[in-house]
Design an enzyme around this catalytic site. Structure first.
Site, mmCIF file in Angstrom:
data_model
loop_
_atom_site.group_PDB
_atom_site.id
_atom_site.type_symbol
_atom_site.label_atom_id
_atom_site.label_comp_id
_atom_site.label_asym_id
_atom_site.label_seq_id
_atom_site.Cartn_x
_atom_site.Cartn_y
_atom_site.Cartn_z
ATOM 1 N N CYS A 141 43.895 51.263 40.609
ATOM 2 C CA CYS A 141 42.499 50.989 40.253
ATOM 3 C C CYS A 141 41.689 52.283 40.234
ATOM 4 O O CYS A 141 41.243 52.765 41.279
ATOM 5 C CB CYS A 141 41.895 49.982 41.237
ATOM 6 N N CYS A 144 38.081 51.938 41.406
ATOM 7 C CA CYS A 144 37.971 51.788 42.868
ATOM 8 C C CYS A 144 38.205 53.119 43.581
ATOM 9 O O CYS A 144 37.509 53.467 44.524
ATOM 10 C CB CYS A 144 39.007 50.802 43.396
ATOM 11 N N ASP A 145 39.218 53.852 43.160
ATOM 12 C CA ASP A 145 39.699 54.978 43.967
ATOM 13 C C ASP A 145 39.479 56.351 43.334
ATOM 14 O O ASP A 145 39.718 57.370 43.992
ATOM 15 C CB ASP A 145 41.201 54.796 44.263
HETATM 16 C C1 LIG Z 1 44.861 49.248 45.421
HETATM 17 C C2 LIG Z 1 43.594 48.521 45.056
HETATM 18 C C3 LIG Z 1 42.382 49.011 45.488
HETATM 19 C C4 LIG Z 1 41.209 48.360 45.164
HETATM 20 N N1 LIG Z 1 40.045 48.856 45.602
HETATM 21 C C5 LIG Z 1 38.882 48.250 45.285
HETATM 22 C C6 LIG Z 1 37.636 48.778 45.727
HETATM 23 O O1 LIG Z 1 37.571 49.814 46.400
HETATM 24 N N2 LIG Z 1 36.521 48.100 45.367
HETATM 25 C C7 LIG Z 1 36.546 46.983 44.597
HETATM 26 O O2 LIG Z 1 35.494 46.400 44.312
HETATM 27 N N3 LIG Z 1 37.715 46.448 44.170
HETATM 28 C C8 LIG Z 1 38.874 47.064 44.487
HETATM 29 N N4 LIG Z 1 40.070 46.561 44.013
HETATM 30 C C9 LIG Z 1 40.035 45.362 43.154
HETATM 31 C C10 LIG Z 1 39.831 44.124 44.043
HETATM 32 O O3 LIG Z 1 40.773 44.157 45.071
HETATM 33 C C11 LIG Z 1 39.959 42.843 43.230
HETATM 34 O O4 LIG Z 1 39.069 42.880 42.134
HETATM 35 C C12 LIG Z 1 39.621 41.640 44.110
HETATM 36 O O5 LIG Z 1 40.424 41.613 45.265
HETATM 37 C C13 LIG Z 1 39.808 40.328 43.345
HETATM 38 O O6 LIG Z 1 39.520 39.299 44.219
HETATM 39 P P1 LIG Z 1 40.070 37.815 44.022
HETATM 40 O O7 LIG Z 1 39.506 37.051 45.150
HETATM 41 O O8 LIG Z 1 39.815 37.363 42.660
HETATM 42 O O9 LIG Z 1 41.651 37.916 44.123
HETATM 43 P P2 LIG Z 1 42.706 38.666 45.042
HETATM 44 O O10 LIG Z 1 42.103 39.665 45.926
HETATM 45 O O11 LIG Z 1 43.754 39.095 44.077
HETATM 46 O O12 LIG Z 1 43.268 37.490 45.944
HETATM 47 C C14 LIG Z 1 44.023 36.465 45.409
HETATM 48 C C15 LIG Z 1 44.418 35.524 46.515
HETATM 49 O O13 LIG Z 1 45.057 34.370 45.949
HETATM 50 C C16 LIG Z 1 46.175 34.062 46.733
HETATM 51 N N5 LIG Z 1 47.086 33.234 45.918
HETATM 52 C C17 LIG Z 1 47.683 33.554 44.741
HETATM 53 N N6 LIG Z 1 48.445 32.530 44.310
HETATM 54 C C18 LIG Z 1 48.299 31.535 45.225
HETATM 55 C C19 LIG Z 1 48.826 30.222 45.363
HETATM 56 N N7 LIG Z 1 49.659 29.706 44.449
HETATM 57 N N8 LIG Z 1 48.472 29.473 46.443
HETATM 58 C C20 LIG Z 1 47.612 29.980 47.365
HETATM 59 N N9 LIG Z 1 47.074 31.210 47.291
HETATM 60 C C21 LIG Z 1 47.423 31.975 46.236
HETATM 61 C C22 LIG Z 1 46.718 35.381 47.206
HETATM 62 O O14 LIG Z 1 47.524 35.233 48.347
HETATM 63 C C23 LIG Z 1 45.409 36.098 47.514
HETATM 64 O O15 LIG Z 1 44.968 35.764 48.801
HETATM 65 C C24 LIG Z 1 41.260 47.176 44.352
HETATM 66 C C25 LIG Z 1 42.488 46.665 43.931
HETATM 67 C C26 LIG Z 1 43.651 47.317 44.273
HETATM 68 C C27 LIG Z 1 44.969 46.745 43.826
#
Ligand SMILES: Cc1cc2nc3c(=O)[nH]c(=O)nc-3n(C[C@H](O)[C@H](O)[C@H](O)COP(=O)(O)OP(=O)(O)OC[C@H]3O[C@@H](n4cnc5c(N)ncnc54)[C@H](O)[C@@H]3O)c2cc1C
Length: 321
Positions: A141, A144-145
């Site tokens: 990302c 992000c980083d």
């Molecule tokens: C290395 C890295 C660094 C990042 N740094 C930043 C940052 O500094 N700032 C920022 O704003 N964003 C950052 N991001 C982006 C950010 O992490 C994502 O945009 C954000 O986490 C998305 O949130 P979400 O809740 O949609 O999904 P996610 O965080 O992807 O969470 C998805 C969840 O769904 C669950 N899940 C999936 N399938 C199932 C299922 N079948 N049953 C039950 N549970 C399930 C998973 O276990 C997980 O808990 C970063 C991403 C990465 C990879």
């Protein structure tokens, strides 16, 4: 033990920023949400050490701590957080219908509303040195980083629109960006190719792949290989960005929820409503554009409000115009 199937008012699938924000709003609205965490409790942010851009943390915060705090906040209002995967769904097409889901291939539960916050997974190259240095200079990302590499030399892998956008974003912050393109040409639109070609501190290397990420604890360099000639070249970098795509975690909804050709869920207009009544989608599972914690949290809030309004409407149908 009773054989009666458990009925939940609001089921939240996924425990990232979208899921927890939905949980905070849903529990404060007395929807008695139950959340299943999935295989990655806390979501993608648990894989990063430093979150500097989530409002409210002037000194920044590490991802796992931030997600633990979100969990505590959701639990404070009564969200029940359960460890488990939703492995199958049978979603109702009727307004007021009951959605059936299976947990861990074994337990069936029913829900009046479902909030999908299953996120997306960044794709990585899968080579050992890259995996070893994830969080130590290897990131998926740039937005992000990238800031952590201000004024430094970095590299980016990828050839699509996202990779070109991230390369130009990095070029604004970093000293030099080396872009590795596996083929002899890019997949990105002509406009985006033109943009990266015109940026002076981006060097594009075609037919080039990562052979090894150099460094023990942190990234110190990159060994590249030309896949036509086999010739290897080392460069000194401190950050390596992988921009080869994301995969939304939406396979279990195929054939039931509308999604685009890459699997991102489609929501209606500015809402989080899916094509099925009582099923709402938020976070990265429906957003291939922004993919940030704060935008995921924002749509999580929207999903809880949409679920609350849906339940209120089916409970008092005479008020529905
Ligand atoms: C290395 C890295 C660094 C990042 N740094 C930043 C940052 O500094 N700032 C920022 O704003 N964003 C950052 N991001 C982006 C950010 O992490 C994502 O945009 C954000 O986490 C998305 O949130 P979400 O809740 O949609 O999904 P996610 O965080 O992807 O969470 C998805 C969840 O769904 C669950 N899940 C999936 N399938 C199932 C299922 N079948 N049953 C039950 N549970 C399930 C998973 O276990 C997980 O808990 C970063 C991403 C990465 C990879």
């Amino acid at each position: 033990m009773s054989d009666k199937i458990e009925r939940i008012k609001t089921l939240i699938i996924g425990s990232g920023p979208a899921g927890y924000t939905a949980a905070i709003y849903a529990s404060r609205a007395d929807l008695k949400p139950v959340m299943y965490t999935g295989m990655e409790p806390g979501g993608q942010l648990t894989t990063t050490t430093e979150v500097d851009n989530f409002p409210g943390y002037p000194e920044g915060i590490d991802g796992p701590t931030m997600m633990m705090q979100l969990q505590q906040q959701a639990e404070r209002f009564g969200t029940e957080v359960r460890i488990g995967m939703i492995t199958a769904v049978n979603l109702s097409k009727e307004v007021g219908g009951i959605h059936k889901v299976t947990v861990d291939d074994s337990v069936e539960i029913e829900a009046e509303t479902v909030i999908v916050s299953t996120g997306a997974s960044a794709k990585y190259l899968g080579i050992p040195s890259e995996q070893k240095l994830r969080g130590g200079g290897v990131s998926a990302c740039a937005v992000c980083d990238g800031f952590f590499y201000k004024g430094q030399d970095v590299a980016i892998v990828g050839a699509g629109d996202t990779a070109t956008e991230e390369a130009s974003y990095l070029a604004n912050i970093c000293n030099k960006v080396t872009m590795l393109v596996r083929k002899g040409e890019m997949r990105a639109s002509k406009a985006m190719q033109h943009r990266v070609n015109s940026i002076k501190n981006i060097e594009i290397k075609y037919n080039t792949e990562v052979d090894e990420v150099l460094g023990d604890q942190v990234v110190e360099g990159l060994r590249m290989v030309n896949n036509q000639t086999g010739e290897k070249e080392d460069i000194a970098i401190t950050g390596l960005f992988i921009a080869i795509g994301h995969k939304p975690n939406t396979d279990i909804f195929k054939g039931q929820l509308d999604m685009d050709e890459t699997g991102y869920l489609i929501t209606k207009g500015k809402s989080t409503k899916t094509n099925l009544p009582g099923v709402f989608a938020c976070g990265d599972s429906q957003d291939k554009e922004y993919r940030q914690a704060v935008t995921a949290a924002g749509t999580g809030c929207m999903a809880a409000l949409d679920a609350e309004r849906y339940l209120a409407e089916i409970e008092t149908p005479e008020e529905v115009a």
